[in-house]
Design a protein around this motif. Structure first.
Motif, PDB file in Angstrom:
ATOM      1  N   ALA A  52     -18.537  37.327  54.518  1.00 43.91           N
ATOM      2  CA  ALA A  52     -19.670  38.246  54.570  1.00 43.91           C
ATOM      3  C   ALA A  52     -19.722  39.054  55.856  1.00 43.91           C
ATOM      4  N   TYR A  53     -20.465  40.148  55.799  1.00 45.72           N
ATOM      5  CA  TYR A  53     -20.722  40.938  56.987  1.00 45.72           C
ATOM      6  C   TYR A  53     -21.559  40.123  57.972  1.00 45.72           C
ATOM      7  N   PRO A  54     -21.407  40.374  59.267  1.00 39.11           N
ATOM      8  CA  PRO A  54     -22.226  39.663  60.261  1.00 39.11           C
ATOM      9  C   PRO A  54     -23.629  40.245  60.302  1.00 39.11           C
ATOM     10  N   ALA A  55     -24.446  39.812  59.369  1.00 38.02           N
ATOM     11  CA  ALA A  55     -25.803  40.347  59.227  1.00 38.02           C
ATOM     12  C   ALA A  55     -26.615  39.385  58.378  1.00 38.02           C
ATOM     13  N   LEU A  56     -27.926  39.594  58.358  1.00 36.68           N
ATOM     14  CA  LEU A  56     -28.797  38.831  57.479  1.00 36.68           C
ATOM     15  C   LEU A  56     -29.003  39.608  56.181  1.00 36.68           C
ATOM     16  N   ASN A  57     -29.295  38.885  55.121  1.00 36.08           N
ATOM     17  CA  ASN A  57     -29.553  39.488  53.827  1.00 36.08           C
ATOM     18  C   ASN A  57     -30.876  38.977  53.271  1.00 36.08           C
TER      19      ASN A  57
END
Length: 258
Positions: A52-57
């Motif tokens: 996954a991308y380094p971010a929150l979802n």
């Protein structure tokens, strides 16, 4: 534009997948919305492997609303039956509206009590008209805008930080990123901890690993040593170590599985 499936390790296994932009008013809160839908027969199972991308979802599905933190390894989900999800890849300003401790959600998630979001999104996804996906995106966009309030200078700076670390292939170290952002290294580290929950170098490594996996999918005959050098790895062994640590498989093994 970032490929919507860049973090998907085996795209051919994906169900129906849509990527939609947020409403303009939520552009500083959400990078994009991702919406998978699936309908599998009895006994069928589809494994979805993602780095996954380094971010929150922020994710809404029939089971509820969840805030999902950044991950440190590849993850997977086994799809069965029929289902859907509507996910918002959050920009730092959007994540800050939902948590002030994103590091606590690293490799984890928490339920978000939001029946006013779950019900309307579920109703939209249950429709059959062509506007149902856009309706779900509109509902979530407006909910986030109301939750977040006006964009602050800190949120704007954090968004610029994330955009740089997630997209700029020329940035290969945290020191380079700090210089580009005109902040100290310590300030950059505090910023990623506050808004993403992982160190800046982890974000850079995740972007490079996604790029490496995508290149192996697009160019199955690529020379691994040349690819490692092009993406800023010290050598072939460095690329192999990154692959093994996050994906649990070496690049040559991943290429064979493709």
């Amino acid at each position: 534009m970032i490929d919507e499936r860049r973090g998907v390790l085996y795209p051919e296994r994906m169900p129906r997948f849509h990527r939609l932009p947020p409403e303009p008013a939520a552009g500083h809160l959400v990078a994009w919305f991702w919406i998978p839908e699936w309908e599998l027969g009895a006994g069928e199972r589809s494994r979805q492997d993602v780095v996954a991308y380094p971010a929150l979802n922020l994710v809404v599905d029939p089971s509820g609303v969840q805030l999902v933190g950044a991950t440190t390894t590849a993850t997977h989900r086994d799809l069965t039956g029929c289902g859907w999800a509507v996910g918002a890849l959050l920009r730092p300003a959007g994540a800050a509206a939902l948590t002030d401790r994103p590091a606590d959600l690293r490799d984890s998630w928490t339920a978000v009590p939001a029946p006013e979001l779950l019900g309307p999104v579920g109703d939209a996804m249950g429709r059959t008209d062509e506007n149902r996906l856009g309706t779900a995106v509109t509902i979530m966009s407006r909910w986030l805008v109301e939750r977040a309030g006006p964009l602050t200078d800190a949120g704007r700076q954090a968004n610029a930080m994330s955009e740089l670390l997630m997209t700029d292939a020329e940035v290969r170290t945290a020191e380079q990123a700090a210089a580009r952002l005109a902040v100290s290294l310590r300030t950059l580290q505090r910023m990623t901890h506050r808004y993403v929950g992982v160190p800046p170098l982890a974000m850079i490594r995740r972007r490079r690993l996604q790029e490496a996996a995508q290149r192996l999918r697009d160019e199955p005959d690529a020379d691994l040593s040349a690819l490692a050098a092009e993406l800023g790895y010290a050598d072939h062994a460095h690329l192999t170590g990154d692959f093994r640590a996050v994906l649990g498989i070496v690049p040559s093994g991943y290429r064979q599985q493709l």
